[in-house]
Design an enzyme around this catalytic site. Structure first.
Site, PDB file in Angstrom:
ATOM      1  CD  GLU A 181      -2.855  -1.239   2.359  1.00  0.00           C
ATOM      2  OE1 GLU A 181      -3.030  -0.210   3.038  1.00  0.00           O
ATOM      3  OE2 GLU A 181      -3.402  -2.323   2.622  1.00  0.00           O
ATOM      4  CD  GLU A 298      -4.301  -8.089   1.805  1.00  0.00           C
ATOM      5  OE1 GLU A 298      -5.194  -7.409   2.358  1.00  0.00           O
ATOM      6  OE2 GLU A 298      -3.098  -7.772   1.873  1.00  0.00           O
TER       7      GLU A 298
HETATM    8  O1  G3I Z   1      -3.334  -9.101  19.043  1.00  0.00           O
HETATM    9  C1  G3I Z   1      -3.715  -7.846  19.626  1.00  0.00           C
HETATM   10  C2  G3I Z   1      -4.379  -8.084  20.971  1.00  0.00           C
HETATM   11  O2  G3I Z   1      -3.431  -8.673  21.873  1.00  0.00           O
HETATM   12  C3  G3I Z   1      -4.875  -6.766  21.530  1.00  0.00           C
HETATM   13  O3  G3I Z   1      -5.602  -6.986  22.726  1.00  0.00           O
HETATM   14  C4  G3I Z   1      -5.784  -6.071  20.504  1.00  0.00           C
HETATM   15  C5  G3I Z   1      -6.192  -4.711  21.036  1.00  0.00           C
HETATM   16  O4  G3I Z   1      -6.696  -3.973  19.969  1.00  0.00           O
HETATM   17  O5  G3I Z   1      -5.084  -5.900  19.260  1.00  0.00           O
HETATM   18  C6  G3I Z   1      -4.688  -7.140  18.703  1.00  0.00           C
HETATM   19  O6  G3I Z   1      -3.998  -6.878  17.506  1.00  0.00           O
HETATM   20  C7  G3I Z   1      -4.876  -6.572  16.402  1.00  0.00           C
HETATM   21  C8  G3I Z   1      -4.499  -7.526  15.246  1.00  0.00           C
HETATM   22  O7  G3I Z   1      -5.245  -7.205  14.079  1.00  0.00           O
HETATM   23  C9  G3I Z   1      -4.763  -8.977  15.599  1.00  0.00           C
HETATM   24  O8  G3I Z   1      -6.154  -9.189  15.727  1.00  0.00           O
HETATM   25  C10 G3I Z   1      -4.595  -5.143  15.987  1.00  0.00           C
HETATM   26  O9  G3I Z   1      -5.048  -4.265  16.990  1.00  0.00           O
HETATM   27  C11 G3I Z   1      -5.329  -4.847  14.697  1.00  0.00           C
HETATM   28  O10 G3I Z   1      -4.944  -3.563  14.197  1.00  0.00           O
HETATM   29  C12 G3I Z   1      -4.935  -5.871  13.630  1.00  0.00           C
HETATM   30  O11 G3I Z   1      -5.701  -5.603  12.472  1.00  0.00           O
HETATM   31  C13 G3I Z   1      -5.203  -6.220  11.278  1.00  0.00           C
HETATM   32  C14 G3I Z   1      -4.919  -5.095  10.259  1.00  0.00           C
HETATM   33  O12 G3I Z   1      -4.541  -5.662   8.995  1.00  0.00           O
HETATM   34  C15 G3I Z   1      -3.792  -4.186  10.717  1.00  0.00           C
HETATM   35  O13 G3I Z   1      -2.605  -4.939  10.841  1.00  0.00           O
HETATM   36  C16 G3I Z   1      -6.283  -7.151  10.750  1.00  0.00           C
HETATM   37  O14 G3I Z   1      -6.457  -8.248  11.627  1.00  0.00           O
HETATM   38  C17 G3I Z   1      -5.861  -7.660   9.383  1.00  0.00           C
HETATM   39  O15 G3I Z   1      -6.879  -8.462   8.788  1.00  0.00           O
HETATM   40  C18 G3I Z   1      -5.611  -6.456   8.449  1.00  0.00           C
HETATM   41  O16 G3I Z   1      -5.192  -6.964   7.215  1.00  0.00           O
HETATM   42  C19 G3I Z   1      -4.897  -5.937   6.236  1.00  0.00           C
HETATM   43  C20 G3I Z   1      -3.671  -6.385   5.471  1.00  0.00           C
HETATM   44  O17 G3I Z   1      -2.588  -6.572   6.369  1.00  0.00           O
HETATM   45  C21 G3I Z   1      -3.327  -5.365   4.388  1.00  0.00           C
HETATM   46  N1  G3I Z   1      -4.470  -5.158   3.503  1.00  0.00           N
HETATM   47  C22 G3I Z   1      -5.702  -4.736   4.202  1.00  0.00           C
HETATM   48  C23 G3I Z   1      -6.063  -5.784   5.257  1.00  0.00           C
HETATM   49  C24 G3I Z   1      -7.361  -5.410   5.959  1.00  0.00           C
HETATM   50  O18 G3I Z   1      -7.188  -4.227   6.686  1.00  0.00           O
END
Ligand code: G3I
Length: 392
Positions: A181, A298
């Site tokens: 991105e 994705e």
């Molecule tokens: O694991 C921690 C947990 O310990 C904590 O309590 C919690 C509090 O918010 O956060 C958890 O981490 C989260 C993680 O997902 C695991 O669930 C993060 O906050 C959250 O920001 C993260 O979101 C991910 C996001 O990317 C940002 O990295 C989504 O699951 C994931 O599906 C999403 O995937 C992205 C691709 O990487 C790039 N393309 C878009 C796609 C969708 O946004």
């Protein structure tokens, strides 16, 4: 707008079929605006019948394609039924979060490969390919990043990360999303790049730097530039497609080792963010003309805004899957279809910060399998698109 491409016989045929489809939709009373192939989705007579029970990975392999899904350590290591369905349906696994900086690098000088290694072992033990996501992004960064990284140390920290991680998994990876991105026309730069910490500290050369470091660390893997929002028939979609093509042309002209474009394909169904199969087909053809492969990386279909009735909703979602895949898989340079998750409850879209359950309180249904791991019409739609794709 796009390079004038010599229309291949199949491409010309495809365009003809798309026109016929458009005409037939017209005949059924659905007006097709000029030059906008509005999807014929959700119509009761559109059936999604599939021949046989063969898995998605087998249907993909029959055409020289790879089907798989993203997965998370915490889900696959704790739910054997889910894990079994990954091994049944998927020929490739990509960690949704477990190879991001936030998981891999708890502190500037400490790396933790525990979850990534478990997933790599799970994939290889079950005969799956493994791919990495992502070495460079402006999200998924650990808490220490903001107060630690600056103009003086950014290059060292970036290259060190890529070398450490890509060397750790060298030889195990089908492909890496090296940079994710980097394009964002709404930031109104002349190069349409996203105003990210990496751009701020290193300038636009951070992209070349990242790919060169990755190629040095793991010369065997396919190095992918991955991005989003390039599939809609909107001003932003058009600007994104043009900007991505220009970026890829620049990288190729400099000899930067980029091998493929990753199209995330987080789709909306129907009129929220309309697809234009003709434009998508032309775009992947232009990317292929650069000598690059294309990976759908994705794929999912957002259903938060669709009707509550799951019979209607699932049909519209399936229509979006089949319309999109029918367009992109017509391009032989497209080598993979990877959904962002496999079963609905594990979708990122089910999480509150990403929309969560719908306003009517019903769970989202964006993926091929439901909460009980049953195949849905979305599964049928992917299977049909794979069955109808030209063999590579
Ligand atoms: O694991 C921690 C947990 O310990 C904590 O309590 C919690 C509090 O918010 O956060 C958890 O981490 C989260 C993680 O997902 C695991 O669930 C993060 O906050 C959250 O920001 C993260 O979101 C991910 C996001 O990317 C940002 O990295 C989504 O699951 C994931 O599906 C999403 O995937 C992205 C691709 O990487 C790039 N393309 C878009 C796609 C969708 O946004």
């Amino acid at each position: 707008m796009y390079n004038h491409r010599l229309l291949t016989r199949r491409h010309a045929l495809w365009l003809g079929l798309a026109t016929v489809a458009g005409m037939s939709a017209c005949a059924k009373g659905k007006s097709i605006k000029q030059d906008q192939q509005v999807q014929v989705v959700g119509k009761s007579e559109r059936d999604f019948t599939v021949t046989g029970e063969t898995s998605l990975k087998e249907r993909a392999a029959a055409k020289g394609l790879i089907y798989g899904a993203s997965g998370r350590y915490r889900d696959l290591s704790s739910n054997s039924d889910l894990a079994d369905h990954y091994t049944q349906e998927c020929a490739i696994l990509v960690p949704g979060n477990d190879l991001k900086w936030s998981t891999l690098r708890p502190s500037p000088d400490r790396f933790d490969f525990t979850k990534g290694d478990w997933l790599a072992n799970f994939a290889h033990t079950h005969g799956m390919l493994f791919r990495g996501h992502t070495l460079v992004w402006n999200q998924g960064l650990p808490k220490w990043f903001q107060e630690t990284v600056n103009k003086q140390n950014a290059e060292h920290i970036l290259v060190e990360h890529i070398q450490k991680v890509a060397r750790h998994y060298a030889g195990q990876m089908h492909s890496w999303d090296v940079v994710n991105e980097a394009v964002y026309p709404k930031h109104q730069r002349s190069d349409s790049l996203r105003r990210s910490p990496w751009l701020k500290f290193l300038g636009s050369d951070y992209i070349d730097l990242a790919f060169r470091a990755a190629a040095e660390a793991d010369p065997q893997t396919i190095l992918v530039y991955n991005d989003v929002r390039m599939n809609t028939d909107t001003e932003d979609g058009e600007a994104t497609r043009i900007a991505i093509l220009k970026l890829l042309e620049r990288l190729k002209s400099r000899g930067t080792p980029v091998h493929a474009l990753g199209m995330q394909a987080h789709l909306w169904a129907k009129d929220q963010a309309p697809l234009n199969p003709r434009k998508i087909r032309a775009f992947v053809g232009d990317v292929a003309d650069l000598g690059l492969k294309i990976m759908v990386t994705e794929l999912d279909v957002k259903d938060q805004h669709l009707p509550k009735d799951t019979n209607v909703r699932d049909r519209i979602v399936a229509g979006a899957y089949e319309d999109y895949l029918s367009a992109v898989l017509d391009e032989p340079a497209v080598i993979s279809v990877i959904t962002w998750g496999l079963s609905d409850p594990y979708s990122w879209r089910a999480k509150p910060q990403f929309g969560g359950d719908r306003k009517d309180g019903t769970p989202v249904r964006p993926l091929p399998l439901d909460a009980q791991m049953k195949r849905k019409l979305a599964w049928n739609a992917i299977a049909r698109a794979l069955d109808n794709a030209p063999k590579r």
